[in-house]
Scaffold this active site. Structure first.
Site, PDB file in Angstrom:
ATOM      1  N   CYS A 246       0.833  -1.212   0.000  1.00 57.16           N
ATOM      2  CA  CYS A 246       0.000   0.000   0.000  1.00 57.16           C
ATOM      3  C   CYS A 246       0.865   1.258   0.000  1.00 57.16           C
ATOM      4  O   CYS A 246       1.885   1.315   0.682  1.00 57.16           O
ATOM      5  CB  CYS A 246      -0.871   0.057   1.242  1.00 57.16           C
ATOM      6  SG  CYS A 246      -1.984  -1.334   1.388  1.00 57.16           S
TER       7      CYS A 246
ATOM      8  N   ARG B 212       5.813  -0.405  -6.265  1.00 59.97           N
ATOM      9  CA  ARG B 212       5.785  -1.159  -5.015  1.00 59.97           C
ATOM     10  C   ARG B 212       4.767  -2.290  -5.043  1.00 59.97           C
ATOM     11  O   ARG B 212       4.810  -3.179  -4.190  1.00 59.97           O
ATOM     12  CB  ARG B 212       5.445  -0.211  -3.850  1.00 59.97           C
ATOM     13  CG  ARG B 212       6.543   0.801  -3.567  1.00 59.97           C
ATOM     14  CD  ARG B 212       6.008   2.059  -2.909  1.00 59.97           C
ATOM     15  NE  ARG B 212       5.346   1.816  -1.664  1.00 59.97           N
ATOM     16  CZ  ARG B 212       5.812   2.156  -0.459  1.00 59.97           C
ATOM     17  NH1 ARG B 212       6.977   2.739  -0.367  1.00 59.97           N
ATOM     18  NH2 ARG B 212       5.130   1.916   0.614  1.00 59.97           N
TER      19      ARG B 212
ATOM     20  N   TRP C  27      -2.613  -2.960  -1.495  1.00 61.84           N
ATOM     21  CA  TRP C  27      -2.144  -4.337  -1.648  1.00 61.84           C
ATOM     22  C   TRP C  27      -2.892  -5.124  -0.582  1.00 61.84           C
ATOM     23  O   TRP C  27      -2.688  -4.923   0.615  1.00 61.84           O
ATOM     24  CB  TRP C  27      -0.640  -4.400  -1.425  1.00 61.84           C
ATOM     25  CG  TRP C  27      -0.035  -5.743  -1.648  1.00 61.84           C
ATOM     26  CD1 TRP C  27       0.315  -6.296  -2.850  1.00 61.84           C
ATOM     27  CD2 TRP C  27       0.308  -6.720  -0.650  1.00 61.84           C
ATOM     28  NE1 TRP C  27       0.842  -7.538  -2.663  1.00 61.84           N
ATOM     29  CE2 TRP C  27       0.848  -7.834  -1.323  1.00 61.84           C
ATOM     30  CE3 TRP C  27       0.200  -6.770   0.732  1.00 61.84           C
ATOM     31  CZ2 TRP C  27       1.293  -8.972  -0.658  1.00 61.84           C
ATOM     32  CZ3 TRP C  27       0.638  -7.907   1.394  1.00 61.84           C
ATOM     33  CH2 TRP C  27       1.179  -8.989   0.697  1.00 61.84           C
TER      34      TRP C  27
ATOM     35  N   ASN D  84      -1.810   2.373   5.341  1.00 55.22           N
ATOM     36  CA  ASN D  84      -0.836   1.332   5.004  1.00 55.22           C
ATOM     37  C   ASN D  84      -0.482   0.616   6.298  1.00 55.22           C
ATOM     38  O   ASN D  84      -0.107   1.268   7.257  1.00 55.22           O
ATOM     39  CB  ASN D  84       0.421   1.982   4.399  1.00 55.22           C
ATOM     40  CG  ASN D  84       1.538   0.985   4.178  1.00 55.22           C
ATOM     41  OD1 ASN D  84       1.299  -0.219   4.091  1.00 55.22           O
ATOM     42  ND2 ASN D  84       2.760   1.466   4.100  1.00 55.22           N
ATOM     43  N   GLY D  85      -0.660  -0.689   6.336  1.00 50.37           N
ATOM     44  CA  GLY D  85      -0.328  -1.435   7.548  1.00 50.37           C
ATOM     45  C   GLY D  85      -1.450  -2.374   7.929  1.00 50.37           C
ATOM     46  O   GLY D  85      -2.328  -2.665   7.105  1.00 50.37           O
TER      47      GLY D  85
ATOM     48  N   GLU E 155      17.665 -18.969  -4.254  1.00 52.86           N
ATOM     49  CA  GLU E 155      17.321 -17.735  -4.968  1.00 52.86           C
ATOM     50  C   GLU E 155      16.785 -18.053  -6.373  1.00 52.86           C
ATOM     51  O   GLU E 155      15.821 -17.427  -6.840  1.00 52.86           O
ATOM     52  CB  GLU E 155      18.560 -16.824  -5.049  1.00 52.86           C
ATOM     53  CG  GLU E 155      18.435 -15.590  -5.915  1.00 52.86           C
ATOM     54  CD  GLU E 155      17.311 -14.623  -5.506  1.00 52.86           C
ATOM     55  OE1 GLU E 155      16.730 -14.799  -4.428  1.00 52.86           O
ATOM     56  OE2 GLU E 155      17.003 -13.728  -6.304  1.00 52.86           O
TER      57      GLU E 155
ATOM     58  N   LYS F  66      13.185 -17.046  -7.876  1.00 55.58           N
ATOM     59  CA  LYS F  66      13.039 -16.243  -9.097  1.00 55.58           C
ATOM     60  C   LYS F  66      12.054 -16.904 -10.053  1.00 55.58           C
ATOM     61  O   LYS F  66      11.163 -16.257 -10.591  1.00 55.58           O
ATOM     62  CB  LYS F  66      14.418 -16.094  -9.749  1.00 55.58           C
ATOM     63  CG  LYS F  66      14.692 -14.818 -10.404  1.00 55.58           C
ATOM     64  CD  LYS F  66      15.122 -13.663  -9.512  1.00 55.58           C
ATOM     65  CE  LYS F  66      14.196 -13.304  -8.449  1.00 55.58           C
ATOM     66  NZ  LYS F  66      14.686 -12.439  -7.404  1.00 55.58           N
TER      67      LYS F  66
ATOM     68  N   GLU G  43       8.343 -16.734  -8.552  1.00 53.00           N
ATOM     69  CA  GLU G  43       7.636 -15.459  -8.451  1.00 53.00           C
ATOM     70  C   GLU G  43       7.260 -14.869  -9.788  1.00 53.00           C
ATOM     71  O   GLU G  43       6.249 -14.185  -9.894  1.00 53.00           O
ATOM     72  CB  GLU G  43       8.388 -14.441  -7.582  1.00 53.00           C
ATOM     73  CG  GLU G  43       9.710 -13.974  -8.097  1.00 53.00           C
ATOM     74  CD  GLU G  43      10.409 -12.982  -7.156  1.00 53.00           C
ATOM     75  OE1 GLU G  43       9.745 -12.340  -6.335  1.00 53.00           O
ATOM     76  OE2 GLU G  43      11.637 -12.859  -7.268  1.00 53.00           O
TER      77      GLU G  43
ATOM     78  N   HIS H  31      17.913 -38.197   1.329  1.00 50.40           N
ATOM     79  CA  HIS H  31      17.224 -38.381   2.614  1.00 50.40           C
ATOM     80  C   HIS H  31      15.712 -38.214   2.482  1.00 50.40           C
ATOM     81  O   HIS H  31      15.023 -38.035   3.471  1.00 50.40           O
ATOM     82  CB  HIS H  31      17.791 -37.406   3.657  1.00 50.40           C
ATOM     83  CG  HIS H  31      19.242 -37.647   3.933  1.00 50.40           C
ATOM     84  ND1 HIS H  31      19.694 -38.770   4.581  1.00 50.40           N
ATOM     85  CD2 HIS H  31      20.342 -36.928   3.591  1.00 50.40           C
ATOM     86  CE1 HIS H  31      21.019 -38.726   4.661  1.00 50.40           C
ATOM     87  NE2 HIS H  31      21.428 -37.620   4.058  1.00 50.40           N
TER      88      HIS H  31
ATOM     89  N   LYS I  32       6.590  -4.888  -4.163  1.00 52.82           N
ATOM     90  CA  LYS I  32       8.035  -4.637  -4.179  1.00 52.82           C
ATOM     91  C   LYS I  32       8.550  -4.330  -2.775  1.00 52.82           C
ATOM     92  O   LYS I  32       9.614  -4.781  -2.383  1.00 52.82           O
ATOM     93  CB  LYS I  32       8.317  -3.448  -5.113  1.00 52.82           C
ATOM     94  CG  LYS I  32       9.769  -3.056  -5.233  1.00 52.82           C
ATOM     95  CD  LYS I  32      10.508  -4.035  -6.107  1.00 52.82           C
ATOM     96  CE  LYS I  32      11.978  -3.715  -6.241  1.00 52.82           C
ATOM     97  NZ  LYS I  32      12.723  -4.917  -6.671  1.00 52.82           N
TER      98      LYS I  32
HETATM   99  C1  AGP Z   1      12.642 -10.987  -4.544  1.00 52.15           C
HETATM  100  O1  AGP Z   1      12.612 -11.031  -5.922  1.00 52.15           O
HETATM  101  C2  AGP Z   1      11.486 -10.323  -3.911  1.00 52.15           C
HETATM  102  N1  AGP Z   1      11.188  -9.087  -4.466  1.00 52.15           N
HETATM  103  C3  AGP Z   1      11.500 -10.362  -2.385  1.00 52.15           C
HETATM  104  O2  AGP Z   1      11.829 -11.645  -1.953  1.00 52.15           O
HETATM  105  C4  AGP Z   1      12.424  -9.346  -1.661  1.00 52.15           C
HETATM  106  O3  AGP Z   1      13.751  -9.695  -1.833  1.00 52.15           O
HETATM  107  C5  AGP Z   1      12.033  -9.295  -0.184  1.00 52.15           C
HETATM  108  O4  AGP Z   1      10.708  -8.878  -0.060  1.00 52.15           O
HETATM  109  C6  AGP Z   1      12.923  -8.398   0.614  1.00 52.15           C
HETATM  110  O5  AGP Z   1      12.882  -7.084   0.157  1.00 52.15           O
HETATM  111  P1  AGP Z   1      13.981  -6.040   0.561  1.00 52.15           P
HETATM  112  O6  AGP Z   1      15.269  -6.496  -0.013  1.00 52.15           O
HETATM  113  O7  AGP Z   1      13.515  -4.739  -0.034  1.00 52.15           O
HETATM  114  O8  AGP Z   1      14.026  -5.995   2.046  1.00 52.15           O
END
Ligand code: AGP
Length: 614
Positions: free
Chosen positions: A2, A27, A76, A102-103, A486, A490, A493, A509, A609
């Site tokens: 948000c 964002r 959001w 926001n929150g 990672e 990627k 997402e 295992h 974001k």
């Molecule tokens: C990764 O592609 C994501 N956008 C997400 O995992 C991100 O790294 C995470 O939300 C942490 O964000 P930050 O680095 O802004 O703290």
């Protein structure tokens, strides 16, 4: 996540508010809204829409809906699906009070029950609507506006930042902050309010960051700031020259692909920036020679991609600085027993510098007088303001939700810092420090070259082939295991394909039961000979079970290269930088699969974001 934007002042506000929301659009959000008090009648006017701001824009651009006081929001979803009813602003029963927020209000169920039983009717599933109805009640039971606000903020639990506009008080606005960021840009007879100062960059450079647990009653030419007990606070506005540049995709089809290609530059800019810092580095980091001498332990925390970068960096700090290093997932760290160690260095890693889980972990550590350095890409972020020191990555604005260049810049920062600490502790000499810096630049070159080497093959053939699979497994060992994590993130997402990462040694295992021809296994090699041999055994185990193997192997690793069904050959680099060398190609591969599937790559579904709620 948000975003809130507000305005009170001498000009009509619609243009500024929509532009401000647009600047914060990257964002991530799912609906949007705008409200103002009509310039003449002072009656509430508003519009809301599902989807992107452009939809809202089209809805209201031709309408005479504008005023000298107003606010906007991109939502959001946390409580309630994305819909017009749940979009902000939210109102009280009389549509006198409007809130953008926001929150999360954590005690919303309890408050809603109380308010419903006293006759309030709710029109949304949001926790935000509770704020409006609660204030409606409190304005009736308190003698003054301020007294009602003090009661309000003390009844709301959770982390929140909101703006409140009241039709009956057309010359003022209320801004409240508890743990979520919000700031006020002070202009000439006008105030700009936003969850991120980027929204009003170029309008004013006088910025008041609301302290935690404070609220303000603002007019176009004055700010009254109070803590939650109602005690007046005096906080100086800061001069911050933030500039808004409209970041364009230029000739690229998306921000993510542009940012994948910007990595070589991001790495070299970050290295050169640190070289130039020279001895002032210790001022930025807030570290004394004494502290470094006694440093016996490092703790790093972050979320998502930043957490993965930290997990890779564990190998840097332990192998280069010879300092035991623990990595924590910020969302878990806060709720685990914490043993403050004054001789430990705590590092928070965050692209945005605003991630709620990481920020709360940082606050927990600083509140116990331990030293936190934040590694972030955003100089004006809350983490920079609240940490004891900072190290800025020089990736430049990252717009795509999926982190790419911020990840490689974080690895660069962490690798450089581990060498710098080792140099300070006389573990390496100046020449070795320079070698470390040039190794990073060599790696940046390798990262870009490998993309170029496989670009056409992936675009013309492999993306189509691999987009047909519904699940993937990613494996690695030692330093390549967090990198596999990672890679899985990627792919998930941006393509929405299920992807799971495992340490290669763990397959036997249990998860080896998942191996079949329909589940490609992506294996990330390492440059350590002993670990490579172990990884090779795991690759054989996979092939013995007819698994489909995709290998990211280094150029001399013939056995792995020959064993895999598909190999990407990576040039040899410094072994600790092997993940960095593989980064660009891994991202490019995931990107092209997502593109083949027609995904909204820059803003994948459900994601934000900047994750400013816990
Ligand atoms: C990764 O592609 C994501 N956008 C997400 O995992 C991100 O790294 C995470 O939300 C942490 O964000 P930050 O680095 O802004 O703290």
């Amino acid at each position: 996540m948000c975003s809130v934007v507000g305005y009170i002042g001498k000009s009509l506000c619609k243009g500024f508010i929509l532009e401000g929301l647009k600047r914060l659009e990257y964002r991530g959000y799912d609906s949007a809204g705008f409200a103002c008090l009509d310039s003449e009648s002072k009656r509430l006017l508003y519009a809301k829409s599902e989807g992107k701001i452009d939809v809202l824009y089209q809805k209201i651009s031709s309408q005479a809906l504008d005023g000298y006081i107003g606010m906007g929001h991109t939502r959001w979803s946390t409580h309630g699906v994305p819909s017009i009813e749940n979009a902000h602003p939210q109102f009280d029963c009389q549509k006198n009070i409007s809130i953008v927020h926001n929150g999360i209000i954590e005690n919303h169920t309890e408050l809603k029950n109380i308010l419903e039983s006293s006759g309030h009717t709710f029109h949304s599933d949001t926790d935000t609507e509770i704020i409006a109805h609660l204030l409606e009640n409190l304005l009736l039971s308190h003698q003054t506006f301020k007294a009602a606000l003090i009661d309000l903020v003390n009844k709301l639990e959770g982390a929140y930042a909101f703006i409140c506009m009241i039709q009956n008080f057309p010359n003022e606005m209320v801004v409240v902050r508890k743990r979520s960021p919000i700031c006020i840009g002070i202009g000439d007879n006008e105030m700009f309010i936003a969850s991120d100062l980027l929204a009003f960059a170029n309008k004013t450079n006088k910025v008041l960051f609301l302290p935690d647990e404070s609220f303000t009653i603002i007019k176009k030419d004055s700010i009254q700031l109070y803590d939650f007990s109602g005690k007046p606070l005096i906080v100086e506005a800061q001069e911050i020259n933030a500039y808004w540049q409209n970041i364009e995709k230029n000739d690229h089809e998306s921000f993510m692909i542009k940012e994948i290609y910007e990595q070589k530059n991001a790495i070299s800019k970050t290295v050169n920036f640190y070289k130039d810092l020279s001895t002032t580095i210790w001022d930025n980091l807030g570290l004394s020679p004494e502290f470094i001498k006694n440093l016996n332990n490092i703790n790093i925390f972050g979320c998502g991609t930043s957490w993965h970068a930290a997990k890779i960096a564990q190998f840097f700090f332990e192998k280069i600085c010879l300092i035991p290093t623990n990595i924590h997932l910020a969302s878990e760290f806060r709720y685990m027993p914490f043993f403050p160690d004054k001789n430990s260095l705590y590092l928070s890693v965050s692209q945005s510098g605003e991630t709620a889980d990481t920020l709360e972990a940082l606050r927990m550590v600083t509140s116990l007088n331990c030293h936190v350095i934040t590694i972030t890409n955003i100089a004006s972020s809350t983490m920079v303001r609240e940490a004891n020191g900072f190290l800025l990555t020089q990736a430049g604005p990252e717009i795509a939700v999926a982190s790419t260049k911020s990840f490689s810049a974080q690895l660069t920062a962490l690798y450089w810092l581990s060498n710098r600490l080792a140099f300070e502790k006389n573990i390496i000499n100046l020449n070795q420090m320079h070698v470390a810096e040039s190794d990073l630049l060599i790696c940046a070159e390798a990262l870009e070259n490998t993309i170029e080497n496989y670009k056409l093959l992936i675009i013309n053939e492999l993306a189509k082939k691999y987009s047909l699979y519904r699940k993937f497994i990613f494996i690695g060992r030692n330093i390549s295991y967090p990198f596999a994590m990672e890679a899985a993130l990627k792919l998930k997402e941006i393509s929405y394909i299920f992807a799971q990462s495992y340490p290669a040694g763990e397959l036997k295992h249990g998860s080896i039961a998942l191996i079949d021809e329909n589940t490609p296994i992506v294996i990330f090699s390492v440059l350590d000979d002993i670990i490579y041999q172990k990884l090779l055994s795991n690759a054989h185990e996979i092939k013995a079970r007819k698994g489909h193997l995709i290998a990211f192997a280094f150029e001399h690793q013939k056995e792995l290269i020959n064993l895999a069904d598909q190999t990407f050959i990576i040039p040899k680099v410094n072994p600790l930088l092997a993940p960095l060398a593989m980064t660009g190609l891994m991202q490019f591969f995931a990107y092209q699969i997502a593109k083949t599937l027609g995904r909204n790559i820059d803003q994948p579904r459900n994601l934000a974001k900047s994750v400013t709620v816990e």
